[in-house]
Design a protein around this motif. Structure first.
Motif, PDB file in Angstrom:
ATOM      1  N   ALA A 123       0.841  -1.145  -0.058  1.00 39.74           N
ATOM      2  CA  ALA A 123      -0.149  -0.024   0.058  1.00 39.74           C
ATOM      3  C   ALA A 123       0.732   1.250  -0.009  1.00 39.74           C
ATOM      4  O   ALA A 123       0.553   2.262  -0.667  1.00 39.74           O
ATOM      5  N   ARG A 124       1.829   1.021   0.879  1.00 39.12           N
ATOM      6  CA  ARG A 124       2.925   2.369   0.931  1.00 39.12           C
ATOM      7  C   ARG A 124       3.569   2.566  -0.592  1.00 39.12           C
ATOM      8  O   ARG A 124       3.290   3.720  -1.040  1.00 39.12           O
ATOM      9  N   ARG A 125       3.942   1.534  -1.175  1.00 35.38           N
ATOM     10  CA  ARG A 125       4.508   1.423  -2.581  1.00 35.38           C
ATOM     11  C   ARG A 125       3.481   2.010  -3.587  1.00 35.38           C
ATOM     12  O   ARG A 125       3.792   2.863  -4.478  1.00 35.38           O
ATOM     13  N   LEU A 126       2.029   1.725  -3.401  1.00 41.69           N
ATOM     14  CA  LEU A 126       1.268   2.302  -4.320  1.00 41.69           C
ATOM     15  C   LEU A 126       0.697   3.641  -4.073  1.00 41.69           C
ATOM     16  O   LEU A 126      -0.128   4.197  -4.783  1.00 41.69           O
ATOM     17  N   GLY A 127       0.939   3.850  -2.862  1.00 38.88           N
ATOM     18  CA  GLY A 127       0.363   5.633  -2.299  1.00 38.88           C
ATOM     19  C   GLY A 127      -1.052   5.250  -1.853  1.00 38.88           C
ATOM     20  O   GLY A 127      -1.703   6.256  -2.264  1.00 38.88           O
ATOM     21  N   VAL A 128      -1.519   4.276  -1.545  1.00 43.24           N
ATOM     22  CA  VAL A 128      -3.101   3.886  -1.229  1.00 43.24           C
ATOM     23  C   VAL A 128      -3.077   3.618   0.362  1.00 43.24           C
ATOM     24  O   VAL A 128      -2.321   3.088   0.784  1.00 43.24           O
ATOM     25  N   PRO A 129      -3.991   3.804   1.029  1.00 44.57           N
ATOM     26  CA  PRO A 129      -4.301   3.281   1.984  1.00 44.57           C
ATOM     27  C   PRO A 129      -4.464   1.943   2.316  1.00 44.57           C
ATOM     28  O   PRO A 129      -4.573   1.109   1.097  1.00 44.57           O
ATOM     29  N   VAL A 130      -3.802   1.131   3.279  1.00 40.61           N
ATOM     30  CA  VAL A 130      -3.704  -0.185   3.626  1.00 40.61           C
ATOM     31  C   VAL A 130      -5.256  -0.952   3.304  1.00 40.61           C
ATOM     32  O   VAL A 130      -5.072  -2.158   2.576  1.00 40.61           O
TER      33      VAL A 130
END
Ligand code: FES
Ligand code: FES
Lengths: 726, 149
Positions: A123-130
């Motif tokens: 999620a961090r890598r994709l820049g979205v909430p987990v």
């Protein structure tokens, strides 16, 4: 996504997170290894650990599939790593048809640990909430945007993440399981699959051991002149005699260690050993059988009593009385026991065809006086096991010899050794008596049993234990007002051990045959009679039984004895086999049902007369209700195999004793069912309606032999009361 | 003595009476061929001698001299013999221990008769034991592979 359940992991507390590495090159620094069951490498490899022994049941497909399911890995792309024996894995004993039952929840929780970390990093890598990501197919996905990151790209970062102390599981997998890829099939069909005997170490030699021919005897002296004269013999070594009850100890004897197997075998034939006397010298199956028959004519130790069976039998309008015999049986796995050991400077490395790698490890440590941490036990494929390989005596033999020779040693049991000096399935003589009232109702039931106990292998015990009676007797939901179960002590002559389905084989044979006799006496058929004597659908409880019910270590709340499930398998196999239509000309059918290992199985077998006049299996129908399952095709395969295994029990299996020794030695006198004797078809129907997981490997076996015996009666009018039939 | 196994020639110093099985396993380290009984009673050790199925546990190695020996490792270069494919399709193996022998025996049968009948399969395979009880799948897989012939 309905039933999401949160679990407190408790992993650290149970020590499971402390496991280091399953095998040598398990992890590189850049790998994500949350615990010993999962390794995600930067190159995208997902390796999952199987900590139970693979012996043909497909555990290397099913347990990793549960890990993969929670992790979000594609089961077709995982690599399965076989665990060594280590208490850090929890219970590794592969027996009792319970690997999936007892381990599935743990596998899911362990898989979820990996998923939670990968999703967090993804999620961090994709820049979205987990909460917006999901893992599937070896990657973490943000479904709305269709973007995903492969697990491999997340591995290094995930490796630095803290582990969650709480996990949420996905929705339960389908109750009817998955069709999973067979992870090892390709290796098995190309000859690449490695069994213990295929392990070759630098400088390795092979040992063949001459063991005491009679239980309880030991080496007095031996002459190895001729044996040592065979070129290629490395050494001849006397092994220590066991002390106390047999347990898992090797039998002792004299080992010939040679450069290769053939030399070891030929030299072993040239050994002259003098054996000490044994209390079992002169014992014979004929005499022991006569003694057991005589015993069941008399009252025995009361084990379960309801009402006055003696009185009710005396006043019954009609009385039936029959005695059934099951002889000692051999596991006869096609791979005889085998182990390889290498003594290292301060430890020992063992490869063993074992169902109990942890027991093997502690026993090796004990006999060599080593710290357990210095002993490694690897578990290659088992060439089947059926319970024989729960006893790691052969691993201990290899370790003792490697210690003495200071070269790696493979101990190769010959077929004759495996047949004569194993841990046999207990023989059993059972007398059943039933009383019917004027309307034909069952009013009295007496069951007297003479059968050696497995406890005799571990101590001074000669009468069946409750857990042994619990296998098909104490858990029979018989609706009968007067009942008595009695046992007699039996002098065992051999090491008695677990064999696939264990006492259920004996008890199902006697009870289902006797109920068939009752059905004929009543002019009804077995499925109808069964539903009558088991009574209406209900939970059969200890209150109703008037006794504790042994339930394979499971709680009766989670795994009740559900008479409705008996009814269901009875009805379904009746429909599947077209039981109520006449059998084709020259054929007849037999019926049997049995619950064991928490699973309900009903079987119909159709027989004809073969060319030599004996029984010829034509068809078989199996309906099994094991509750939830994981690996659908392997469940079917186990049930198909169980028909063949059960048919060997019915038609061929018998170990006999003469002069204290097992007479049978190889497959000419201990026959196994062959392809030309196997039925034309085995139709398997599974009922998987969401009840908790029951067992699969064993419960298919017990109803087979009585179904065959009952079919033989229907075909010929001859009642089979002593196995084997031919 | 010279022994040609899977197309490779080996020069060995070995007693001619030694069963081929132990030469293949212990000397050549081709471990796909299995020991089950040592008495020609189970078929686990089946290999081909000039294309015919033999029980290597009772075949003195001297008898294989100058002939073509094929083991499971040489049945196909990459595991794609029609029988191997059929075995995987039908999910035949359980423990797998008997399967090299089953495959070698079945391969000789297919070479001999092309597409066997069920009775021919039963007759030809009756000497190959499978304690796990995979017979029905073996039978189906052989019939299936035979169809393509
Ligand atoms: S090992 Fe050769 S036939 Fe059994
Ligand atoms: S698959 Fe186990 S003996 Fe055949």
């Amino acid at each position: 996504m309905t039933t999401r359940r949160a679990f407190l992991l408790g992993l650290a507390a149970s020590g499971l997170l402390a496991v280091a590495t399953p095998s040598g090159a398990w992890a590189a620094p850049a790998d994500f290894v949350p615990h010993a069951w999962i390794r995600v490498s930067a190159d995208g490899t997902v390796a999952l650990t199987c900590h139970r022994s693979e012996m043909g049941q497909g555990v290397r497909s099913s347990l990793p599939a549960l890990l993969a399911y929670e992790l979000g890995a594609d089961p077709a792309r995982i690599e399965v790593v076989q665990a060594d024996g280590d208490p850090a894995y929890g219970d590794q004993d592969t027996d009792g048809s319970r690997s999936v039952r007892t381990q599935q929840d743990l596998m899911r929780r362990l898989g979820a640990v990996g998923r939670i970390v990968l999703e967090r990093v993804g999620a961090r890598r994709l820049g979205v909430p987990v909460a917006a990501v999901t893992s599937r197919d070896h990657a973490v996905w943000h479904e709305p945007s269709g973007r995903g990151v492969p697990f491999g790209d997340l591995a290094t970062e995930a490796a630095a993440e803290p582990l969650p102390d709480r996990v949420t599981l996905r929705a339960d997998p389908p109750a009817s399981g998955w069709d999973l890829p067979l992870v090892d099939a390709h290796a098995q069909v190309t000859g690449a699959a490695r069994y213990v005997a295929d392990i070759v170490l630098e400088g390795q030699c092979t040992a063949v051991i001459v063991r005491p021919p009679v239980l309880g005897s030991s080496v007095v002296s031996f002459d190895d002149t001729e044996a040592r004269a065979v070129p290629g013999v490395v050494d001849v070594i006397e092994l220590p005699a066991p002390s106390g009850p047999p347990g898992f100890q090797p039998l002792g004897g004299v080992a010939v260690v040679a450069e290769d197997t053939w030399t070891a075998k030929r030299a072993a034939e040239r050994l002259r050993v003098t054996w000490s006397q044994s209390p079992h010298d002169g014992a014979s199956w004929t005499q022991d059988l006569a003694a057991m028959r005589e015993a069941v004519a008399r009252p025995g130790t009361a084990r379960r009593t309801r009402g006055d069976a003696e009185g009710a039998l005396g006043s019954a309008a009609k009385r039936l009385d029959a005695t059934y015999v099951v002889p000692h049986l051999a596991h006869a796995a096609l791979e005889p026991p085998c182990a390889v050991a290498r003594r290292t400077e301060d430890g020992c490395e063992v490869w063993a065809s074992t169902q109990t790698p942890q027991a093997a490890r502690s026993m090796v440590a004990e006999v060599l006086g080593l710290d357990e941490a210095k002993v490694t036990v690897h578990v290659p494929f088992l060439g089947a096991a059926f319970g024989r390989k729960s006893k790691p005596d052969f691993a201990v033999e290899a370790a003792l010899l490697a210690d003495r020779v200071r070269r790696p040693v493979r101990v190769q049991w010959l077929r004759e050794d495996a047949m004569r000096q194993g841990y046999v399935h207990a023989c059993s003589v059972q007398r059943l008596e039933a009383g019917l009232d004027g309307d034909g109702r069952l009013v009295a039931w007496r069951h007297r049993i003479a059968s050696p106990t497995i406890a005799s292998t571990f101590g001074d015990a000669h009468e069946l234990r409750d857990s042994e009676l619990g296998q098909g007797i104490g858990d029979q939901p018989l609706e009968v007002p007067a009942l008595s179960v009695e046992t007699h002590p039996v002098q065992e002559r051999l090491r008695i051990g677990w064999m696939r389905s264990v006492y259920n084989i004996n008890h199902a044979f006697a009870i289902q045959s006797f109920l068939d006799e009752l059905a004929h006496a009543r002019d009804t058929t077995l499925p109808d009679l069964l539903k009558e004597v088991y009574g209406p659908p209900r939970r059969y409880t200890p209150e109703e039984a008037g006794a504790e019910i042994w339930n394979y270590g499971a709680s009766l709340d989670e795994h009740p004895i559900d008479v409705g499930r008996y009814h269901r398998v009875i009805d379904r196999v009746r429909a599947l086999s077209r039981w109520d239509e006449p059998a084709p000309e020259g054929r007849a059918r037999g019926f049997a049902v049995h619950r064991s290992f928490l699973t309900y199985v009903a079987v119909v077998v159709e027989l004809s007369r073969g060319t030599r006049g004996g029984p010829r299996l034509e068809r078989a129908w199996v309906v099994a209700d094991p509750g939830r399952i994981v690996n659908r095709d392997r469940v079917r395969a186990q049930l198909e195999g169980a028909v063949v295994f059960g048919a060997t029990v019915a038609l061929h299996g018998r170990l006999t004793l003469e002069d204290g020794r097992v007479r049978e030695g190889n497959f000419h006198d201990y026959r196994l069912l062959r392809m030309n004797e196997a039925p034309r078809s085995i139709d398997v129907e599974l009922i998987t309606e969401g009840e908790p997981h029951g067992g699969v490997g064993e419960p298919g076996v017990p109803p087979v032999a009585p179904a065959i015996a009952n079919a033989w009666f229907a075909l010929t009018g001859e009642r089979v009361r002593e196995l084997p039939l031919t | 003595m010279k022994l040609v196994v899977n197309g490779v020639e080996h020069t060995l110093d070995v007693d001619g009476e030694t069963p081929l099985l132990w030469v293949i396993r212990d000397r050549l380290r081709l471990t796909g061929t299995k020991y089950g009984c040592g008495e020609a009673l189970c078929g686990a050790c089946t290999v081909h001698l000039d294309g015919h199925a033999v029980r290597s546990c009772v075949t003195p190695v001297a008898r294989a001299e100058g002939r073509r020996v094929t083991t499971i490792e040489g049945l196909s270069p990459d595991g794609t013999h029609p029988l191997q494919l059929a075995w995987e399709r039908h999910g035949v193996p359980q423990c797998g221990y008997c399967q090299a022998g089953q495959l070698m025996n079945a391969a000789a049968l297919l070479d001999e008769v092309g597409a066997p009948t069920e009775e021919q399969v039963d007759r030809a395979m009756a000497g190959n034991l499978c304690r796990c009880g995979t017979y029905l799948r073996i039978r189906a897989a052989i019939l299936d592979a035979g169809k393509g012939r």
